[in-house]
Motif scaffolding. Structure first.
Motif, mmCIF file in Angstrom:
data_model
loop_
_atom_site.group_PDB
_atom_site.id
_atom_site.type_symbol
_atom_site.label_atom_id
_atom_site.label_comp_id
_atom_site.label_asym_id
_atom_site.label_seq_id
_atom_site.Cartn_x
_atom_site.Cartn_y
_atom_site.Cartn_z
ATOM 1 N N LEU A 112 0.837 -1.203 0.000
ATOM 2 C CA LEU A 112 0.000 0.000 0.000
ATOM 3 C C LEU A 112 0.871 1.252 0.000
ATOM 4 C CD1 LEU A 112 -2.730 -1.148 2.532
ATOM 5 C CD2 LEU A 112 -3.045 -0.657 0.103
ATOM 6 N N TYR A 113 1.896 1.239 0.841
ATOM 7 C CA TYR A 113 2.752 2.415 0.963
ATOM 8 C C TYR A 113 3.499 2.672 -0.345
ATOM 9 C CZ TYR A 113 6.060 5.687 3.066
ATOM 10 O OH TYR A 113 6.804 6.798 3.351
ATOM 11 N N LEU A 114 3.987 1.587 -0.948
ATOM 12 C CA LEU A 114 4.713 1.720 -2.216
ATOM 13 C C LEU A 114 3.786 2.274 -3.303
ATOM 14 C CD1 LEU A 114 7.441 1.190 -3.518
ATOM 15 C CD2 LEU A 114 6.603 -1.035 -4.221
ATOM 16 N N LEU A 115 2.535 1.822 -3.257
ATOM 17 C CA LEU A 115 1.554 2.323 -4.229
ATOM 18 C C LEU A 115 1.387 3.835 -4.069
ATOM 19 C CD1 LEU A 115 -0.650 1.686 -6.334
ATOM 20 C CD2 LEU A 115 -2.248 1.514 -4.440
ATOM 21 N N MET B 68 23.025 5.562 -7.779
ATOM 22 C CA MET B 68 22.558 6.680 -6.973
ATOM 23 C C MET B 68 22.603 6.352 -5.486
ATOM 24 S SD MET B 68 19.415 7.950 -9.396
ATOM 25 C CE MET B 68 19.051 9.452 -8.516
ATOM 26 N N GLY B 69 22.954 5.125 -5.162
ATOM 27 C CA GLY B 69 23.206 4.766 -3.781
ATOM 28 C C GLY B 69 21.986 4.695 -2.887
ATOM 29 N N MET B 70 20.839 4.416 -3.445
ATOM 30 C CA MET B 70 19.654 4.326 -2.601
ATOM 31 C C MET B 70 19.575 2.983 -1.876
ATOM 32 S SD MET B 70 16.726 5.905 -5.037
ATOM 33 C CE MET B 70 16.991 7.428 -5.921
ATOM 34 N N GLY B 71 20.338 2.006 -2.360
ATOM 35 C CA GLY B 71 20.219 0.674 -1.791
ATOM 36 C C GLY B 71 18.856 0.087 -2.119
ATOM 37 N N PHE B 72 18.611 -1.154 -1.630
ATOM 38 C CA PHE B 72 17.268 -1.713 -1.796
ATOM 39 C C PHE B 72 16.327 -0.887 -0.944
ATOM 40 C CE2 PHE B 72 19.532 -5.846 -2.740
ATOM 41 C CZ PHE B 72 19.182 -5.829 -4.073
ATOM 42 N N SER B 73 15.449 -0.153 -1.578
ATOM 43 C CA SER B 73 14.607 0.743 -0.782
ATOM 44 C C SER B 73 13.264 0.978 -1.460
ATOM 45 C CB SER B 73 15.303 2.082 -0.580
ATOM 46 O OG SER B 73 15.441 2.729 -1.823
ATOM 47 N N LEU B 74 12.310 1.409 -0.662
ATOM 48 C CA LEU B 74 10.987 1.751 -1.185
ATOM 49 C C LEU B 74 11.100 2.814 -2.264
ATOM 50 C CD1 LEU B 74 8.954 1.845 2.104
ATOM 51 C CD2 LEU B 74 8.303 0.563 0.079
ATOM 52 N N LEU B 75 12.008 3.776 -2.050
ATOM 53 C CA LEU B 75 12.138 4.868 -3.002
ATOM 54 C C LEU B 75 12.609 4.338 -4.358
ATOM 55 C CD1 LEU B 75 11.870 7.877 -3.378
ATOM 56 C CD2 LEU B 75 14.265 8.127 -2.711
ATOM 57 N N ALA B 76 13.627 3.452 -4.334
ATOM 58 C CA ALA B 76 14.111 2.876 -5.585
ATOM 59 C C ALA B 76 12.994 2.097 -6.272
ATOM 60 C CB ALA B 76 15.306 1.965 -5.316
ATOM 61 N N GLY B 77 12.222 1.355 -5.455
ATOM 62 C CA GLY B 77 11.086 0.612 -6.012
ATOM 63 C C GLY B 77 10.062 1.537 -6.637
ATOM 64 N N ASN C 242 9.583 5.089 6.555
ATOM 65 C CA ASN C 242 10.888 5.451 6.025
ATOM 66 C C ASN C 242 11.040 4.985 4.577
ATOM 67 O OD1 ASN C 242 13.539 5.788 5.374
ATOM 68 N ND2 ASN C 242 14.321 5.086 7.349
ATOM 69 N N PRO C 243 11.176 5.904 3.623
ATOM 70 C CA PRO C 243 11.213 5.494 2.213
ATOM 71 C C PRO C 243 12.541 4.879 1.810
ATOM 72 C CG PRO C 243 11.375 7.887 2.394
ATOM 73 C CD PRO C 243 11.218 7.372 3.790
ATOM 74 N N LEU C 244 13.546 4.941 2.704
ATOM 75 C CA LEU C 244 14.865 4.425 2.304
ATOM 76 C C LEU C 244 15.130 3.040 2.868
ATOM 77 C CD1 LEU C 244 16.932 7.710 2.455
ATOM 78 C CD2 LEU C 244 16.166 6.450 0.450
ATOM 79 N N ARG C 245 14.098 2.392 3.411
ATOM 80 C CA ARG C 245 14.284 1.032 3.919
ATOM 81 C C ARG C 245 13.873 0.032 2.847
ATOM 82 N NH1 ARG C 245 9.453 -1.391 5.026
ATOM 83 N NH2 ARG C 245 7.657 -0.019 5.223
ATOM 84 N N PRO C 246 14.470 -1.165 2.895
ATOM 85 C CA PRO C 246 14.011 -2.187 1.951
ATOM 86 C C PRO C 246 12.598 -2.649 2.321
ATOM 87 C CG PRO C 246 15.702 -3.070 3.409
ATOM 88 C CD PRO C 246 15.594 -1.615 3.724
ATOM 89 N N ALA C 247 11.889 -3.209 1.372
ATOM 90 C CA ALA C 247 10.530 -3.620 1.647
ATOM 91 C C ALA C 247 10.094 -4.680 0.661
ATOM 92 C CB ALA C 247 9.597 -2.426 1.546
ATOM 93 N N GLU C 248 9.649 -5.815 1.165
ATOM 94 C CA GLU C 248 9.048 -6.770 0.236
ATOM 95 C C GLU C 248 7.557 -6.481 0.185
ATOM 96 O OE1 GLU C 248 9.124 -10.817 1.409
ATOM 97 O OE2 GLU C 248 8.676 -10.401 3.502
ATOM 98 N N THR C 249 7.011 -6.511 -1.001
ATOM 99 C CA THR C 249 5.585 -6.246 -1.142
ATOM 100 C C THR C 249 4.827 -7.554 -1.165
ATOM 101 O OG1 THR C 249 5.610 -6.365 -3.526
ATOM 102 C CG2 THR C 249 6.098 -4.224 -2.552
ATOM 103 N N LEU C 250 3.521 -7.472 -1.195
ATOM 104 C CA LEU C 250 2.685 -8.665 -1.235
ATOM 105 C C LEU C 250 3.075 -9.553 -2.423
ATOM 106 C CD1 LEU C 250 0.542 -9.528 0.666
ATOM 107 C CD2 LEU C 250 -1.178 -8.446 -0.779
ATOM 108 N N ALA C 251 3.248 -8.916 -3.588
ATOM 109 C CA ALA C 251 3.544 -9.680 -4.799
ATOM 110 C C ALA C 251 4.914 -10.352 -4.699
ATOM 111 C CB ALA C 251 3.467 -8.783 -6.025
ATOM 112 N N THR C 252 5.926 -9.616 -4.228
ATOM 113 C CA THR C 252 7.252 -10.246 -4.113
ATOM 114 C C THR C 252 7.242 -11.300 -3.016
ATOM 115 O OG1 THR C 252 7.916 -8.302 -2.837
ATOM 116 C CG2 THR C 252 8.761 -8.472 -5.064
ATOM 117 N N HIS C 253 6.440 -11.072 -1.984
ATOM 118 C CA HIS C 253 6.343 -12.054 -0.912
ATOM 119 C C HIS C 253 5.769 -13.362 -1.446
ATOM 120 C CE1 HIS C 253 6.118 -13.544 3.149
ATOM 121 N NE2 HIS C 253 4.817 -13.772 3.041
#
Lengths: 251, 309
Positions: free
Chosen positions: B77-80, B138-147, B245-256
């Motif tokens: 939801l947050y990523l959306l 850009m050094g964002m790492g695995f993150s919500l923002l990159a997603g 926090n938008p810079l944290r990694p996050a698995e979504t429902l679909a990736t889960h």
């Protein structure tokens, strides 16, 4: 060119095609001028060029002048947006905004800086009264303009044009999509409105031209064939082709 | 006499062809409906039994039984929301430019071509692009923002096209009425055309949102496949353990779902995948209904009309 609103040698081109050929025509104050002629004769193009609506059509350009109080409206340096505030326009098909009846009228004045609610209410009422619509809609100002009948919508569009106090009103076949009763109302309205402003109307309906206008201009193939008092044009035109068109022999 | 027989024959043949065509078309339409209902029914039938409040709110488990989908659901939801915050302004801007400002010619033709090509890009390629550019360079790492940025690339072409079409379908008379009143172009776009275009914009945005919600491939390498422990009482987006926090990694429902299905170690992995799939489908359905209702309400409010026209 003594007249405060007139065209001088106005030509309009669509690409290579010349739709209007060097037309000089004046519109005296407090009069209605009817533009008549067969389809494709250029009368609508001429009307649309008066408030530079043709600017919006790709490939259209014009030469010549449109004078209004000594300013050349056709000059590229003229502020089109400002001039359109002084020239109202109403089309064949009613095109109210997808908004409430009140908003349709208040929108223009508010855009020009009138924020006072009371003042806006007043403008809405005056404009609707001038368009002879007030009594029919005063209890439903908050309803959608699209809920009105075609004839009412058309008068609403006239009221909308009046809301910003134009000096000139351009009407492009304003009654041709309406039933006879609504047409009668619109014609009555035109006769009343001319005491305040000059009106230019394009019409296909000869009786209508004869009923509402003081002057008539007959267009054919982009030329202004004849122009004069309506009485004279309809009873004793100078040119044969005018006579034939008015008698319904062609067009 | 002969022409008459020929005519009758030809007519019979035409009538037969018409009948056959009708049967084929109806059959095709029916099969689409059957496939859709079958698919939905299958997913819901397998998954619904596993859904409970506990399943929806608790954390996933790696090895033990009884894992839930709370954080992935929140992440989706947050990523959306993040994606839409970036996509909608860009898409609206691009679409309005294409429909109202750009003069038809080589440049608009080129932009349109780019948009078309972009919209047919495989999402896994966009994911890899996101990994290279957003995550690494850009050094964002695995993150919500990159997603969210990867999904924006994925979605932008659709959004631009939706906006362009929504504005192009506003009757020309509306625009002319505004011009004749002496309104500026910008005022006409925002106050006259936008309210008319709203229903198609909303419908289009739902389509785009549905795609975002279900997308997995573009997210595997951008928002990642893990979620750090979250503190759901800390809503400051700058804190590392905050869900916002938008810079944290996050698995979504679909990736889960993808992860549980392909490498899940928990004994109930299949049930969890089925339950999560059902939730995903239900969420997309809810979106559709909500956004439709919202679009209609918005349209009514902006145009003062009682019903859709």
């Amino acid at each position: 060119m003594a007249m405060p609103f007139s065209t001088e040698d106005l030509s309009v081109y669509y690409g290579e095609y010349q739709a209007i050929k060097n037309i000089s025509l004046g519109f005296p104050a407090k009069t209605v001028t009817a533009l008549i002629g067969p389809s494709g004769c250029g009368k609508s193009t001429f009307l649309r060029s008066l408030n530079r609506m043709n600017d919006e059509i790709a490939g259209a350009r014009s030469t010549g002048h449109i004078w209004m109080d000594g300013i050349d409206l056709a000059s590229p340096s003229t502020d089109v947006i400002k001039l359109r505030q002084r020239i109202g326009m109403v089309w064949q098909r009613p095109n109210p905004f997808y908004k409430s009846i009140y908003e349709n009228i208040a929108f223009g004045p508010r855009y020009y800086g009138i924020k006072n609610r009371k003042k806006l209410d007043e403008i809405v009422e005056t404009s609707l009264r001038r368009a002879a619509l007030w009594d029919e809609v005063k209890d439903r100002l908050k309803e959608s303009a699209l809920s009105l009948s075609g004839g009412q919508q058309q008068r609403l569009c006239i009221a909308r044009a009046l809301s910003v106090n134009p000096q000139i009103l351009l009407l492009d076949e304003p009654a041709s999509a309406l039933d006879p009763v609504s047409t009668g109302k619109v014609e009555e309205l035109i006769s009343e409105l001319k005491s305040d402003l000059r009106i230019v109307i394009v019409t296909h309906n000869m009786q209508q031209a004869a009923r509402v206008s003081d002057y008539t201009a007959y267009f054919y193939l982009g030329n202004l064939v004849e122009h004069g008092e309506t009485n004279k044009i309809f009873t004793n035109p100078e040119k044969n082709s005018t006579q034939e068109y008015i008698m319904g022999r062609f067009g | 006499m002969t022409t008459k027989t020929v005519n009758t024959k030809a007519r019979t043949r035409a009538r037969n062809a018409d009948k056959i065509a009708t049967v084929i078309i109806v059959a095709l339409a029916l099969s689409i409906v059957v496939i859709l209902i079958g698919l939905l029914g299958f997913i819901l039938f397998r998954g619904l039994g596993h859904i409970s409040w506990d399943f929806l709110t608790s954390k996933p488990q790696t090895i033990r039984e009884g894992g839930g989908i709370g954080p992935p659901l929140f992440n989706s939801l947050y990523l959306l929301v993040l994606t839409m915050i970036i996509t909608i302004p860009l898409g609206l801007g691009g679409g309005i430019y294409m429909s109202e400002y750009a003069k038809p010619g080589k440049i608009t033709g080129f932009i349109r071509l780019v948009v078309e090509v972009l919209s047919s890009f495989p999402s896994i390629v966009i994911g890899l692009f996101g990994l290279l550019v957003f995550v690494n360079t850009m050094g964002m790492g695995f993150s919500l923002l990159a997603g969210a940025l990867a999904l924006t690339i994925f979605n932008l072409p659709l959004m631009v096209r939706i906006t362009e079409q929504a504005f192009a379908s506003v009757p020309r008379e509306q625009k002319e009425a505004g011009l004749a009143l002496g309104l500026s172009k910008w005022k006409i776009i925002t106050s006259i055309m936008l309210p008319v275009a709203i229903p198609s914009l909303v419908t289009g945005t739902i389509l785009a949102a549905g795609r975002v919600f279900g997308e997995a491939a573009a997210l595997l390498f951008t928002s990642g496949m893990t979620t750090p422990p979250l503190n759901f009482s800390d809503w400051n987006p700058l804190h590392p353990r905050s869900p916002l926090n938008p810079l944290r990694p996050a698995e979504t429902l679909a990736t889960h779902i993808w992860k549980v299905n392909s490498e899940g170690l928990a004994p109930d992995a299949i049930q969890i995948a089925a339950g999560a799939s059902a939730v995903l489908v239900i969420m997309v359905l809810i979106f559709n209904l909500l956004a439709r209702w919202g679009g209609r309400t918005l349209y009514r409010y902006m145009t003062a009309s009682k019903r859709m026209n």
